[in-house]
Design a protein around this motif. Structure first.
Motif, PDB file in Angstrom:
ATOM      1  N   GLN A 435       0.832  -1.191   0.000  1.00  9.89           N
ATOM      2  CA  GLN A 435       0.000   0.000   0.000  1.00  9.89           C
ATOM      3  C   GLN A 435       0.872   1.248   0.000  1.00  9.89           C
ATOM      4  O   GLN A 435       1.893   1.308   0.682  1.00  9.89           O
ATOM      5  N   ALA A 436       0.436   2.243  -0.747  1.00  5.84           N
ATOM      6  CA  ALA A 436       1.196   3.486  -0.838  1.00  5.84           C
ATOM      7  C   ALA A 436       0.818   4.433   0.295  1.00  5.84           C
ATOM      8  O   ALA A 436      -0.360   4.570   0.637  1.00  5.84           O
ATOM      9  N   THR A 437       1.833   5.078   0.881  1.00  4.10           N
ATOM     10  CA  THR A 437       1.630   6.071   1.930  1.00  4.10           C
ATOM     11  C   THR A 437       2.477   7.296   1.623  1.00  4.10           C
ATOM     12  O   THR A 437       3.642   7.173   1.225  1.00  4.10           O
ATOM     13  N   VAL A 438       1.865   8.440   1.786  1.00  6.26           N
ATOM     14  CA  VAL A 438       2.582   9.706   1.646  1.00  6.26           C
ATOM     15  C   VAL A 438       2.832  10.271   3.044  1.00  6.26           C
ATOM     16  O   VAL A 438       1.912  10.364   3.859  1.00  6.26           O
ATOM     17  N   TYR A 439       4.073  10.635   3.330  1.00  4.64           N
ATOM     18  CA  TYR A 439       4.447  11.242   4.603  1.00  4.64           C
ATOM     19  C   TYR A 439       4.821  12.695   4.348  1.00  4.64           C
ATOM     20  O   TYR A 439       5.576  13.002   3.421  1.00  4.64           O
ATOM     21  N   VAL A 440       4.287  13.592   5.201  1.00  9.40           N
ATOM     22  CA  VAL A 440       4.559  15.006   5.003  1.00  9.40           C
ATOM     23  C   VAL A 440       4.833  15.679   6.342  1.00  9.40           C
ATOM     24  O   VAL A 440       4.197  15.366   7.360  1.00  9.40           O
ATOM     25  N   SER A 441       5.784  16.582   6.335  1.00 11.14           N
ATOM     26  CA  SER A 441       6.099  17.405   7.509  1.00 11.14           C
ATOM     27  C   SER A 441       6.544  18.771   7.014  1.00 11.14           C
ATOM     28  O   SER A 441       6.913  18.930   5.844  1.00 11.14           O
ATOM     29  N   TRP A 442       6.503  19.745   7.919  1.00  8.70           N
ATOM     30  CA  TRP A 442       6.947  21.104   7.559  1.00  8.70           C
ATOM     31  C   TRP A 442       7.592  21.693   8.798  1.00  8.70           C
ATOM     32  O   TRP A 442       6.901  22.168   9.697  1.00  8.70           O
ATOM     33  N   ASN A 443       8.908  21.645   8.844  1.00 11.60           N
ATOM     34  CA  ASN A 443       9.653  22.044  10.026  1.00 11.60           C
ATOM     35  C   ASN A 443       9.382  23.500  10.375  1.00 11.60           C
ATOM     36  O   ASN A 443       9.719  24.408   9.611  1.00 11.60           O
ATOM     37  N   GLY A 444       8.749  23.728  11.542  1.00 11.28           N
ATOM     38  CA  GLY A 444       8.488  25.081  12.013  1.00 11.28           C
ATOM     39  C   GLY A 444       7.078  25.580  11.791  1.00 11.28           C
ATOM     40  O   GLY A 444       6.695  26.603  12.361  1.00 11.28           O
ATOM     41  N   ALA A 445       6.271  24.897  10.983  1.00 13.18           N
ATOM     42  CA  ALA A 445       4.887  25.320  10.767  1.00 13.18           C
ATOM     43  C   ALA A 445       4.063  25.034  12.021  1.00 13.18           C
ATOM     44  O   ALA A 445       4.193  23.968  12.627  1.00 13.18           O
ATOM     45  N   THR A 446       3.233  25.980  12.412  1.00 13.09           N
ATOM     46  CA  THR A 446       2.484  25.851  13.665  1.00 13.09           C
ATOM     47  C   THR A 446       0.979  25.728  13.481  1.00 13.09           C
ATOM     48  O   THR A 446       0.287  25.297  14.396  1.00 13.09           O
ATOM     49  N   ASP A 447       0.447  26.140  12.328  1.00  8.79           N
ATOM     50  CA  ASP A 447      -1.006  26.243  12.227  1.00  8.79           C
ATOM     51  C   ASP A 447      -1.593  25.593  10.978  1.00  8.79           C
ATOM     52  O   ASP A 447      -2.678  25.961  10.529  1.00  8.79           O
ATOM     53  N   VAL A 448      -0.882  24.631  10.393  1.00  4.16           N
ATOM     54  CA  VAL A 448      -1.462  23.856   9.293  1.00  4.16           C
ATOM     55  C   VAL A 448      -2.637  23.047   9.851  1.00  4.16           C
ATOM     56  O   VAL A 448      -2.530  22.407  10.898  1.00  4.16           O
ATOM     57  N   ILE A 449      -3.752  23.081   9.157  1.00  2.00           N
ATOM     58  CA  ILE A 449      -4.937  22.345   9.601  1.00  2.00           C
ATOM     59  C   ILE A 449      -4.997  20.965   8.957  1.00  2.00           C
ATOM     60  O   ILE A 449      -5.290  19.958   9.625  1.00  2.00           O
ATOM     61  N   SER A 450      -4.704  20.909   7.658  1.00  2.00           N
ATOM     62  CA  SER A 450      -4.780  19.625   6.947  1.00  2.00           C
ATOM     63  C   SER A 450      -3.838  19.656   5.749  1.00  2.00           C
ATOM     64  O   SER A 450      -3.215  20.692   5.451  1.00  2.00           O
ATOM     65  N   TRP A 451      -3.772  18.514   5.055  1.00  5.91           N
ATOM     66  CA  TRP A 451      -2.899  18.377   3.896  1.00  5.91           C
ATOM     67  C   TRP A 451      -3.697  17.852   2.708  1.00  5.91           C
ATOM     68  O   TRP A 451      -4.519  16.950   2.861  1.00  5.91           O
ATOM     69  N   ASN A 452      -3.440  18.432   1.544  1.00  4.91           N
ATOM     70  CA  ASN A 452      -3.979  17.912   0.285  1.00  4.91           C
ATOM     71  C   ASN A 452      -2.884  17.177  -0.475  1.00  4.91           C
ATOM     72  O   ASN A 452      -1.750  17.670  -0.556  1.00  4.91           O
ATOM     73  N   VAL A 453      -3.227  16.016  -1.029  1.00  3.67           N
ATOM     74  CA  VAL A 453      -2.285  15.236  -1.828  1.00  3.67           C
ATOM     75  C   VAL A 453      -2.705  15.294  -3.289  1.00  3.67           C
ATOM     76  O   VAL A 453      -3.851  14.932  -3.635  1.00  3.67           O
ATOM     77  N   TYR A 454      -1.786  15.767  -4.135  1.00  5.15           N
ATOM     78  CA  TYR A 454      -2.018  15.812  -5.566  1.00  5.15           C
ATOM     79  C   TYR A 454      -1.187  14.722  -6.230  1.00  5.15           C
ATOM     80  O   TYR A 454       0.030  14.624  -6.003  1.00  5.15           O
ATOM     81  N   VAL A 455      -1.829  13.910  -7.037  1.00  8.49           N
ATOM     82  CA  VAL A 455      -1.148  12.862  -7.798  1.00  8.49           C
ATOM     83  C   VAL A 455      -1.273  13.207  -9.279  1.00  8.49           C
ATOM     84  O   VAL A 455      -2.397  13.330  -9.808  1.00  8.49           O
TER      85      VAL A 455
END
Length: 506
Positions: A435-455
């Protein structure tokens, strides 16, 4: 910043002074690792016992065993928010400069209880905006590495901004002094403790005070640390007597509040450098100590209230050192000083975690928060505590085993991070399920609510942010697909990662 040979030599000496020869049965404190980020930070084990104040936790864990350290920001759930560069960091403090939030911290060559370096000031994009230095050459400093020179001689202990665009720092100069009164030579060597106020934008020195130059007002008789004691030095040039050991400075009006660890003293200095009053933690100094007000080897002394008749001080009361051992419970201490009449010192408050007391032999901080709350960072003991207005503990946070991890101070502060970078993403297939999994992080971001994945430029999946790194399952993701992840919400809304191709294994 590259590690110098001085750094590694000093880390070995520091570990030895703390009795660390191996990690023994307790092992290594576990580190958090991630797939999308190279960050490695100690797990922050948080226990909430009541309502805490708002804000993130700012501290700089230095791993003595692994030889690593970073300025860091964590959330109360133990999740990493930001990890800075790998370096020994002291005096990390969130503050306001020119009306904007910043973080200040010391970086350089540290050891023997002091150091030589600079204060770095970063903004909320985590970019350096000012480097405050103190020229060793221009100030005629002698260091423990003499005759080898160093570019800047700012010490590790303070990075306090003022409302006037200046920075208060400490410094240590190796110089000669008469030590006969404490059993040493007439021509002995000491670590002169110095106070500087420096203009941030120009590096101009606006104020300088030297403990050695004021021995008449701050004599060696105030010193509790005996000559030749561990950490205080034996009085020769290679091991100078660290009698003053200035570890905090604050400015109130035109006057300077200065804490001397080994003198167990607090001084209020006038703009001309004269001593307005002196409080000694064992003998009283200009004051009379009432029951329960004794202190020693203290850190982070601040004025939290003041009138013409009375001053209220807060401090992290270590009451222990490397040469005394773990003798007294370390507390947060509040003292009321009567400036007139019989000049008594009365107890305004004292707090400690009775269920999990600590005995701190170096470093530490006391921060007054809103609603009467207090945050204690315990320095050489890798524990942070928050207390409510009644002195009840409402939070414990651990980030290491005793004597293997440490952070000079700790702070709680509101913060909105807007990284100048873009989010980091990686996409891979599970070795077990495919199964495919996308991992995402943003060093220092404090107020991201969610993530959108574009393929392949098509919005395929969305997921709420879940800690520093969010794992997003994307069924049917082909191995050749191009994946981009977009932040939703907050100051970085719409910021996208660089495209990544699905890897073969997670």
């Amino acid at each position: 910043m590259a590690r110098s040979r001085h750094y590694w030599a000093m880390m070995v000496l520091l570990a030895s002074s703390l009795g660390i020869t191996d990690v023994g049965a307790q092992g290594l404190w576990p580190l958090q690792t991630y797939k999308s980020s190279p960050a490695e930070t100690p797990f922050l084990n948080v226990t909430k016992l009541g309502q805490t104040e708002q804000g993130f936790l700012f501290f700089s864990p230095n791993d003595i065993v692994r030889g690593s350290g970073h300025p860091t920001i964590y959330s109360d759930d133990g999740q990493l928010i930001w990890q800075g560069p790998n370096q020994t960091t002291f005096a990390m403090q969130p503050q306001i400069f020119d009306g904007e939030p910043v973080v200040t911290y010391w970086e350089g060559t540290a050891g023997f209880g002091f150091g030589f370096g600079q204060i770095t000031i970063i903004d909320n994009t985590y970019q350096s905006i000012y480097n405050v230095t103190l020229s060793c050459k221009e100030q005629n400093f002698v260091t423990v590495f003499d005759p080898e020179s160093l570019p800047s001689c700012v010490d590790v202990h303070e990075s306090q901004l003022t409302d006037n665009g200046t920075l208060l720092v400490t410094a240590v100069n190796i110089t000669q002094a008469d030590l006969s009164s404490v059993g040493g030579p007439i021509d002995g060597w000491v670590q002169d403790g110095l106070v500087y106020e420096i203009d941030v934008k120009t590096n101009e020195v606006l104020f300088r005070w030297s403990a050695v130059e004021h021995l008449a007002e701050a004599p060696l008789s105030y010193v509790i640390a005996p000559l030749g004691s561990e950490g205080a030095g034996s009085g020769n040039k290679s091991d100078p007597y660290g009698y003053a050991h200035i570890n905090s400075i604050a400015k109130y009006g035109e006057n300077y509040l200065v804490s001397s660890r080994y003198m167990c003293s607090v001084f209020l200095l006038a703009p001309n450098g004269s001593v307005i009053w002196h409080l000694h933690g064992r003998y009283g100094g200009d004051f009379h100590l009432e029951l329960g007000t004794s202190f020693c080897y203290q850190h982070d002394v601040r004025i939290i209230a003041a009138t013409a008749e009375r001053v209220t001080l807060s401090m992290h009361n270590n009451d222990n050192t490397e040469f005394t051992g773990a003798t007294y419970v370390t507390t947060g201490l509040v003292l009321d000083l009567a400036l007139q009449g019989n000049k008594t010192v009365s107890l305004g408050g004292r707090m400690w975690d009775a269920a999990e007391s600590v005995y701190v032999q170096s470093q530490g901080g006391y921060q007054s928060l809103g609603n009467g709350h207090v945050l204690l960072g315990h320095g050489a003991v890798p524990k942070i505590e928050e207390f409510d207005a009644n002195g009840a503990i409402v939070m414990r946070a651990r980030f290491g085993f005793d004597n293997t991890m440490q952070s000079y101070r700790a702070y709680r502060y509101p913060w909105v991070g807007h990284p100048s970078t873009v989010p980091d993403a990686v996409a891979c297939l599970s070795a077990a399920t495919g199964q495919a999994t996308v991992y995402v992080s943003w060093n220092g971001a404090t107020d991201v609510i969610s993530w959108n994945v574009y393929v392949n430029n098509t919005l395929t999946q969305s997921a709420p942010r879940n800690g520093f790194e969010t794992a997003i399952a994307v069924p049917g993701l082909p191995s050749s697909a191009s994946v981009v992840v977009e932040a939703v919400g907050g100051v970085g809304n719409g910021t996208k990662s660089a495209p990544v191709v699905v890897g073969q294994r997670c």
